[in-house]
Design an enzyme around this catalytic site. Structure first.
Site, short mmCIF file in Angstrom:
data_model
loop_
_atom_site.label_atom_id
_atom_site.label_comp_id
_atom_site.label_asym_id
_atom_site.label_seq_id
_atom_site.Cartn_x
_atom_site.Cartn_y
_atom_site.Cartn_z
N GLU A 83 45.38 14.11 38.33
CA GLU A 83 46.63 13.84 39.03
C GLU A 83 47.50 15.10 39.13
O GLU A 83 47.74 15.78 38.15
CB GLU A 83 47.42 12.73 38.31
CG GLU A 83 46.66 11.41 38.20
CD GLU A 83 46.34 10.76 39.55
OE1 GLU A 83 46.95 11.16 40.56
OE2 GLU A 83 45.49 9.85 39.56
N ARG A 93 52.23 -4.28 40.95
CA ARG A 93 51.57 -5.37 41.67
C ARG A 93 51.27 -6.52 40.71
O ARG A 93 51.23 -7.69 41.07
CB ARG A 93 50.27 -4.80 42.28
CG ARG A 93 49.46 -5.69 43.16
CD ARG A 93 48.19 -4.96 43.64
NE ARG A 93 47.47 -4.28 42.58
CZ ARG A 93 46.62 -4.87 41.74
NH1 ARG A 93 46.37 -6.16 41.82
NH2 ARG A 93 46.01 -4.17 40.79
N HIS A 166 42.57 9.96 35.82
CA HIS A 166 42.14 8.58 36.02
C HIS A 166 40.62 8.52 35.99
O HIS A 166 39.93 9.33 36.62
CB HIS A 166 42.66 8.04 37.37
CG HIS A 166 43.94 7.28 37.25
ND1 HIS A 166 45.11 7.68 37.87
CD2 HIS A 166 44.24 6.12 36.57
CE1 HIS A 166 46.07 6.80 37.58
NE2 HIS A 166 45.57 5.85 36.80
N1 PCA Z 1 45.46 2.05 34.37
C1 PCA Z 1 46.72 1.55 34.90
C2 PCA Z 1 47.57 1.28 33.70
C3 PCA Z 1 46.66 1.34 32.51
C4 PCA Z 1 45.41 1.90 33.03
O1 PCA Z 1 44.42 2.20 32.34
C5 PCA Z 1 47.36 2.46 35.95
O2 PCA Z 1 46.62 3.21 36.63
O3 PCA Z 1 48.58 2.44 36.10
#
Ligand code: PCA
Length: 188
Positions: A83, A93, A166
Site C-alpha cells: 500500500e 461495508r 495486503h
Molecule cells: N482485512 C480488512 C480488515 C482486517 C483484514 O485482515 C481490511 O482490509 O480492511
C-alpha cells in the site's frame, strides 16, 4: 554514525466477516517459526476500529521498532499488494468484530486527507518479485479497518518507517509468505 540494529514489528489480523482464518494472522505463526538476522516482534490485532490501533500503539512503544509492517487480508486480490497511501476516510461495508460499522466519515477531523506510507515500496516490490511472489503496488487500502489502522499509525508516527501489505485470500499462502519474508530480509 552507528546504524541501529534492525527491529521489525509485523502485525496481522484476527479472522473477520464470518471467516475461520485470516492469512495475515497465519503469517505471524509462519514468521515465528523461521529465523532471521533481525529482531522480530509480531502482534495479532483484533478487527476493531476501537482497539486495533491502541494495541499497535502499545507494541510500538514497548518494542521501539526500526520498521513497522502492518498486514491484512484482501480476499478479492490475487497478488500481494504493497500500500502506497492511507486516506482519511472510513466507510465500512460490514461491521467490525465489535459490531461497529463506521459510515462515510473522516478518521481524524482536521488531519491530512491522505498520508503516504514511509517505506520504499518499489524496493520492496523488487524483493518480493525476486522471491517469485506475484506482487504489485496499490493506491487504495480500502475504507475499512486496515486503512483506518494505517492512517492512525502514519499520522502519529512520522519517524518510524512503515507500510501495509495486503495478502490475497488464496488458500495456498506459502508463496505470499515467502514474498514477505524476502521483503523483511531486504529492508535496510
Ligand atoms: N482485512 C480488512 C480488515 C482486517 C483484514 O485482515 C481490511 O482490509 O480492511
Amino acid at each position: 554514525m552507528t546504524k541501529l540494529p534492525k527491529k521489525i514489528l509485523v502485525t496481522g489480523f484476527e479472522p473477520f466477516d464470518g471467516d475461520q482464518e485470516n492469512a495475515s494472522g497465519i503469517l505471524l505463526e509462519w514468521l515465528k517459526s523461521k529465523s532471521f538476522n533481525f529482531e522480530l516482534r509480531t502482534e495479532l490485532l483484533p478487527v476493531s476500529f476501537t482497539t486495533a490501533y491502541p494495541l499497535l500503539n502499545k507494541a510500538i512503544e514497548e518494542f521501539n521498532p526500526t520498521h513497522v509492517i502492518l498486514t491484512g487480508l484482501a480476499k478479492n486480490r490475487t497478488e500481494l499488494t504493497l500500500e502506497r497511501i492511507a486516506i482519511n476516510w472510513v466507510d465500512a461495508r460490514i461491521p467490525d468484530n465489535d459490531g461497529l460499522t463506521l459510515k462515510s466519515q473522516k478518521i481524524k477531523e482536521g488531519s491530512e486527507d491522505g498520508l503516504f506510507t514511509t517505506l520504499p515500496i518499489e524496493r520492496m516490490l523488487n524483493a518480493a518479485k525476486g522471491a517469485g511472489c506475484p506482487t504489485k503496488i496499490s493506491t487504495t487500502a480500502g475504507e475499512y479497518v486496515c486503512n483506518h489502522l494505517i492512517y492512525l499509525y502514519l499520522s502519529d508516527y512520522r519517524f518510524v518507517a512503515g507500510t501495509f501489505i495486503h495478502i490475497p485470500g488464496a488458500t495456498e499462502h506459502e508463496i505470499f509468505f515467502q514474498g514477505i519474508s524476502a521483503i523483511l530480509s531486504d529492508l535496510a
